[in-house]
Design a protein around this motif. Structure first.
Motif, PDB file in Angstrom:
ATOM      1  N   LYS A  55       0.759  -1.235   0.118  1.00 23.53           N
ATOM      2  CA  LYS A  55       0.142   0.072   0.007  1.00 23.53           C
ATOM      3  C   LYS A  55       0.948   1.190  -0.048  1.00 23.53           C
ATOM      4  O   LYS A  55       1.950   1.406   0.691  1.00 23.53           O
ATOM      5  N   ILE A  56       0.480   2.237  -0.598  1.00 18.60           N
ATOM      6  CA  ILE A  56       1.276   3.445  -0.883  1.00 18.60           C
ATOM      7  C   ILE A  56       0.374   4.589  -0.587  1.00 18.60           C
ATOM      8  O   ILE A  56      -0.758   4.820  -1.170  1.00 18.60           O
ATOM      9  N   ASN A  57       0.657   5.151   0.696  1.00 21.01           N
ATOM     10  CA  ASN A  57      -0.139   6.269   1.014  1.00 21.01           C
ATOM     11  C   ASN A  57      -1.716   5.794   1.222  1.00 21.01           C
ATOM     12  O   ASN A  57      -2.563   6.503   1.064  1.00 21.01           O
ATOM     13  N   GLY A  58      -1.830   4.579   1.868  1.00 22.32           N
ATOM     14  CA  GLY A  58      -2.996   3.824   2.147  1.00 22.32           C
ATOM     15  C   GLY A  58      -3.869   3.526   0.902  1.00 22.32           C
ATOM     16  O   GLY A  58      -4.813   2.620   1.063  1.00 22.32           O
ATOM     17  N   ASN A  59      -3.129   3.384  -0.154  1.00 23.05           N
ATOM     18  CA  ASN A  59      -4.005   2.750  -1.515  1.00 23.05           C
ATOM     19  C   ASN A  59      -3.062   1.761  -2.212  1.00 23.05           C
ATOM     20  O   ASN A  59      -2.062   1.588  -1.814  1.00 23.05           O
TER      21      ASN A  59
END
Length: 83
Positions: A55-59
């Motif tokens: 996940k990158i920044n929650g995405n």
């Protein structure tokens, strides 16, 4: 000329073994600009096969994504590495 940036990496469950200096599994990592997630894994000496979810920044993310300064990367283990 490439500069450097700081990425926050959060390792969960069985992946925390790659952050022995951090009991929380949270690392601030200095990396080259334009680094891909898969290159970050190489720098941290984490086998891609051990990572089940990125996940990158929650995405939802993947190994081919380019990271930006200040990004938060969450690495969750592949099944079987939960402990």
């Amino acid at each position: 000329m490439l500069g450097y940036m700081v990425i926050e990496v959060r390792l969960y469950a069985g992946l925390k073994k790659y952050a022995p200096s951090s009991s929380s599994g949270i690392l601030a990592v200095d990396v080259s600009e334009s680094i891909l997630v898969e290159e970050l894994l190489e720098e941290l000496e984490i086998a891609a096969s051990e990572v089940g979810s990125i996940k990158i920044n929650g995405n939802a993310g993947n190994g081919r994504q380019t990271l930006q300064d200040g990004d938060r990367v969450d690495l969750l283990p592949a099944s079987g590495l939960i402990s």
